[in-house]
Structure formats: structure tokens, C-alpha cells
Design an enzyme around this catalytic site. Structure first.
Site, short mmCIF file in Angstrom:
data_model
loop_
_atom_site.label_atom_id
_atom_site.label_comp_id
_atom_site.label_asym_id
_atom_site.label_seq_id
_atom_site.Cartn_x
_atom_site.Cartn_y
_atom_site.Cartn_z
N ARG A 223 0.81 -1.21 0.00
CA ARG A 223 0.00 0.00 0.00
C ARG A 223 0.85 1.27 0.00
O ARG A 223 0.42 2.29 -0.54
CB ARG A 223 -0.94 0.00 1.21
CG ARG A 223 -2.14 -0.91 1.01
CD ARG A 223 -3.02 -0.88 2.22
NE ARG A 223 -4.32 -1.47 1.93
CZ ARG A 223 -5.29 -1.59 2.83
NH1 ARG A 223 -5.10 -1.19 4.08
NH2 ARG A 223 -6.46 -2.10 2.50
N LYS B 276 -16.90 -17.61 3.27
CA LYS B 276 -18.35 -17.61 3.52
C LYS B 276 -19.19 -17.10 2.37
O LYS B 276 -18.84 -16.13 1.72
CB LYS B 276 -18.65 -16.74 4.75
CG LYS B 276 -18.17 -17.32 6.04
CD LYS B 276 -18.93 -16.69 7.19
CE LYS B 276 -17.99 -15.92 8.08
NZ LYS B 276 -18.39 -14.65 8.52
N GLY C 131 -8.86 -8.68 0.29
CA GLY C 131 -7.59 -8.66 1.04
C GLY C 131 -6.85 -9.98 0.97
O GLY C 131 -5.66 -10.03 0.63
N GLY D 226 -12.13 -4.57 2.22
CA GLY D 226 -13.56 -4.24 2.33
C GLY D 226 -14.01 -3.31 1.22
O GLY D 226 -15.12 -3.46 0.68
P1 ADP Z 1 -11.00 -12.00 0.58
O1 ADP Z 1 -10.34 -11.43 1.82
O2 ADP Z 1 -10.09 -12.00 -0.59
O3 ADP Z 1 -12.33 -11.36 0.31
P2 ADP Z 1 -12.14 -14.20 2.08
O4 ADP Z 1 -11.81 -13.52 3.36
O5 ADP Z 1 -13.55 -14.33 1.70
O6 ADP Z 1 -11.29 -13.57 0.87
O7 ADP Z 1 -11.59 -15.71 2.10
C1 ADP Z 1 -10.30 -16.05 2.49
C2 ADP Z 1 -10.31 -17.17 3.49
O8 ADP Z 1 -11.09 -18.29 3.06
C3 ADP Z 1 -8.92 -17.72 3.70
O9 ADP Z 1 -8.51 -17.44 5.02
C4 ADP Z 1 -9.05 -19.22 3.44
O10 ADP Z 1 -8.32 -20.02 4.36
C5 ADP Z 1 -10.53 -19.45 3.61
N1 ADP Z 1 -10.96 -20.67 2.88
C6 ADP Z 1 -10.90 -20.90 1.56
N2 ADP Z 1 -11.34 -22.14 1.28
C7 ADP Z 1 -11.69 -22.73 2.45
C8 ADP Z 1 -12.20 -24.01 2.83
N3 ADP Z 1 -12.45 -24.96 1.92
N4 ADP Z 1 -12.44 -24.23 4.14
C9 ADP Z 1 -12.19 -23.28 5.05
N5 ADP Z 1 -11.70 -22.05 4.77
C10 ADP Z 1 -11.46 -21.78 3.48
C1 3PG Z 2 -8.52 -1.77 5.23
O1 3PG Z 2 -7.43 -2.23 5.61
O2 3PG Z 2 -9.42 -2.47 4.73
C2 3PG Z 2 -8.71 -0.28 5.26
O3 3PG Z 2 -7.52 0.37 5.63
C3 3PG Z 2 -9.85 0.11 6.16
O4 3PG Z 2 -9.61 -0.23 7.49
P1 3PG Z 2 -10.85 -0.40 8.47
O5 3PG Z 2 -11.57 -1.66 8.06
O6 3PG Z 2 -10.27 -0.47 9.85
O7 3PG Z 2 -11.75 0.80 8.29
#
Ligand code: ADP
Ligand code: 3PG
Ligand code: MG
Length: 394
Positions: A36, A198, A351, A374
């Protein structure tokens, strides 16, 4: 169209730039990923080259309105100074008489200052008007380069635009170009790859994309809720009982809109989430007592073929528990596949997905890797982001 940094005469001006320097730190307060910071260098460098004095502001972590020393931006000031090859003055706070003196003390054009963590002050998240005005007093022009924070209507993002001429920095402009314009007007075929933990996190993303894409490939834990709806035995895999109806409705809607939905046909399964657990490839059914932690080889092939002809691809959500090397093959294969699509625009949002692509070393091979977590999800949901909406139109 929003104004950009190019629309302003910056020579001799004080340019107040909101950046998202909310970077991960380890226990010793070392920056573990400076993506970043590097992503905003073009904007900062441009302002300096134009003869401006640069005042940067950001939040770091969630200190909840009071100073927390472990969330000071000083490690960031140090890294930024190394990257820019010039001194970066670290201010003691973000508003107040002392900060004004510190900023006044800086040399004129060509100097760079970084205000202290905005969220040390409770008025930042409250979008307090007086606080926004106090921030605005530091500059003559406001530039927003903080895409990762643009879903937050905070004082340094939204409120401040009421008091200064405003526009987007190069990073924000690029994020809008890819996540916004490319998705509005994609070259077809357009494929979305969704995964992650999810369904509930991604319902609105799927719904928004259904109106735009030709196909959706679903992997990760998210897939198990859909497979369950289809009557596939998923063993002990993670799924969301209370989201079965939503998943059913999405499948129905996809059929109506003639959007093809591809689900995993095989899986890497284990008796428990542990890298030392005995693995097995199973599919389409998963046996009792086992759970899916990654897509299997036939699914990798199926998804790969489905992507061959794509001209636009957006990917959010890893295909498995990629944090564990043994369960990262599916996500790796998808990242590698996207890196090989020479004709396609490839966009990575989220992320964990961005971290996953970066950990495999494919970040430079994508058209765009969003710096938003987010924020990019909300953008993919089709929401108006307050940080973008607040900027002046051309
Ligand atoms: P992003 O941050 O890119 O939006 P998410 O937070 O939705 O992605 O998903 C990432 C998480 O999903 C990872 O921590 C990964 O370990 C978990 N994940 C992916 N596939 C599975 C699975 N089959 N069972 C449990 N967790 C999973
Ligand atoms: C992020 O890391 O997604 C941004 O910097 C926003 O942070 P926040 O979710 O604490 O508002
Ligand atoms: Mg995540």
C-alpha cells in the site's frame, strides 16, 4: 468523471493527500507488506515533481479514538522515506497548534510530512465537521489516494472535501478504472471466480455480478453451501446452514439469466484442518468425517478450461485454505492460469485474495491487483463508495 491530481496546478501549493497506509505490522512493529505504501508513490512523486509541498495523512489499525503507541505511523514514515529517497517529517499529531508549527517549519516545495494516525482522534471516524476543517487547513488542494478506505465516510475522506478543491490520486484513479469501469463495460466473455470462507460475505457480490458476467466459478468453503443445495454429500466441510436458501435463489437466478455456474467436481479432503493430516482426493462426494480444504485436480482442469476464452476475469476469494501450503494448489493454479491469459483483463479484489496472489509471486502478472479489502468488496457489490462520491466532478 472525477477530477484527478492532473487537473490542479500544484506548483508552490500545499497538497493534502489521504493515503491508506494501514499496513500489516509484526510484533516488533516491522512492516510485513508495504504494497500500500508503494502503491501511492506515483501520486506523491508527481506532486513533488510539480513543485508542491506534500502533507500525507492515514489511519493505521483500529485504535478507537485514542493514541496507542503500537499504532503510530512512525514505521511507515521511515519506510516511505527509504522508498522516496528523501526525508519524511513525522508529525506529533494530525491537528492542533503544535502540528501547524511542525508543518510551517518544513522547507517549501519538495518537502514531505506524514501526520500521525488519524484514528488517534475520535472525531475522524465520527466525520466531525470541525475536525475535517482542521485537517483541511493543512492544505490548498485535497487529493484522495486511499482506495482501501474509500468505503468509510470519515473526516479525512468525506468531510474534508467540503473545505478544499478535491480530486483522485493515480492509485484511486486506477482502482476506479478497473473495478468500476471495466466491470461496467467488460469485454466478453466475462468470468468471475469466487471463493473464500463464507457465502454470507459475498452474497451481494454474486448478486451484482450475476447481471454482468457470462459465468461464475465457485470454489473455497463458499462452494460447499451451493453443493449442499444440489444434494451433493459434502461430509464435514464448512458450509452455512442459514444460507442454503440464498444459495438456492442464486442458482435459480443464474439459470434465468443464462449465467453458467461452475462448482467443484472434486476436492482435497482431510479428517481435520491440519497440514499433517492424511489427504485424499475425493469427488464429487466427500465421505463422512472428512472435509474439503481445496479444489481437486479435475476441478482445476475444469476451471482452467472455462477461463481459456475469457476476455475479462475478476477473482475474489481463494479456492482453499491457501495459508497452508498443502492446501494452496487450487488457488495457485488459478493465479497461474490468470497470469497466462494474455488477451484478458484480470482483476484481483479482496484482502486475502490479493495476499494469496502476491504470496505466489503473480502480482505483476495481473492487470490489476486491488489495494482494497472491504472497499473492493463493496465496489464489486455495486455500492457507491463515499470516498469516491465526495470528490469534485470534472
Ligand atoms: P478475501 O479477503 O479475498 O475477500 P475471504 O476472506 O472471503 O477472501 O476468504 C479467504 C479465506 O477463506 C482464507 O482465510 C481461506 O483459508 C478461507 N478458505 C478458503 N477455502 C476454504 C475451505 N475450503 N475451508 C475453510 N476455509 C477456506
Ligand atoms: C482496510 O485495511 O481495509 C482499510 O484500511 C480500512 O480499514 P478499516 O476496516 O479499519 O476501516
Ligand atoms: Mg478476507
Amino acid at each position: 468523471m472525477k477530477k484527478t491530481i492532473r487537473d490542479f496546478e500544484l506548483k508552490g501549493k500545499r497538497v493534502l493527500i489521504r493515503v491508506d497506509f494501514n499496513v500489516p505490522l509484526d510484533k516488533g512493529l516491522n512492516i510485513t507488506d508495504d504494497t500500500r505504501i508503494r502503491a501511492s508513490l506515483p501520486t506523491i512523486q508527481y506532486a513533488l515533481d510539480q513543485g508542491a509541498k506534500v502533507i500525507l495523512m492515514s489511519h493505521l489499525g483500529r485504535p478507537e479514538g485514542r493514541p496507542v503507541s503500537s499504532m503510530s505511523l512512525s514505521p511507515v514514515a521511515k519506510r516511505l522515506s527509504e522508498l522516496l529517497g528523501r526525508e519524511v517529517a513525522q508529525c506529533s499529531d494530525c491537528v492542533g497548534a503544535r502540528v501547524k508549527e511542525e508543518l510551517k517549519g518544513l522547507d517549501g516545495s519538495g518537502s514531505v510530512a506524514l501526520l500521525e494516525n488519524l484514528r488517534f482522534n475520535p472525531n475522524e471516524e465520527k466525520n466531525d465537521a470541525n475536525f475535517a476543517k482542521a485537517l483541511a487547513e493543512h492544505g490548498d488542494v485535497y487529493i484522495d489516494d486511499a482506495f482501501g478506505s474509500s468505503h468509510r465516510a470519515h473526516a479525512s475522506i468525506e468531510g474534508v472535501t467540503r473545505y478544499l478543491p478535491s480530486g483522485a490520486g493515480f492509485l484511486l484513479e486506477k482502482e476506479i478504472r478497473y473495478l468500476g469501469e471495466t466491470l461496467q463495460n467488460p469485454r466478453k466473455p466475462f468470468a468471475a471466480i469466487l471463493g473464500g470462507s463464507k457465502v454470507s460475505d459475498k452474497i451481494r457480490v454474486v448478486e451484482n455480478l450475476l447481471a454482468k458476467v457470462d459465468k461464475i466459478l465457485i470454489g473455497g468453503a463458499m462452494a460447499y453451501t451451493f453443493l449442499r443445495v444440489q444434494g451433493v454429500n459434502i461430509g464435514n466441510s464448512k458450509y452455512e446452514k442459514e444460507r442454503l436458501d440464498v444459495a438456492r435463489a442464486i442458482l435459480q437466478k443464474a439459470q434465468e439469466k443464462k449465467v453458467e455456474i461452475l462448482l467443484p467436481v472434486d476436492h482435497l479432503t482431510v479428517p481435520k484442518v491440519d497440514e499433517n493430516a492424511p489427504t485424499k482426493i475425493e469427488g464429487p462426494f466427500i465421505s463422512e468425517g472428512r472435509l474439503g480444504v481445496d479444489i481437486g485436480p479435475r476441478t482445476i482442469e475444469l476451471f482452467g478450461r472455462a477461463l481459456d476464452s475469457a476476455k475479462t476475469v475478476v477473482w475474489n476469494g481463494p479456492m482453499g485454505i491457501f495459508e497452508m501450503k498443502l492446501f494452496s494448489k487450487g488457488s495457485y493454479a488459478i493465479a497461474e492460469k490468470l497470469s497466462q491469459l494474455k488477451e484478458a483483463v484480470t482483476i484481483i479484489g479482496g484482502g486475502d485474495t490479493a495476499a494469496c496472489v502476491t504470496s505466489f509471486g503473480f502480482e505483476g502478472k495481473m492487470s490489476h491487483l486491488s489495494t482494497g479489502g472491504g472497499a473492493s468488496l463493496e465496489y464489486l457489490e455495486g455500492k457507491t463508495l463515499p470516498g469516491i462520491a465526495a470528490l469534485q466532478d470534472k
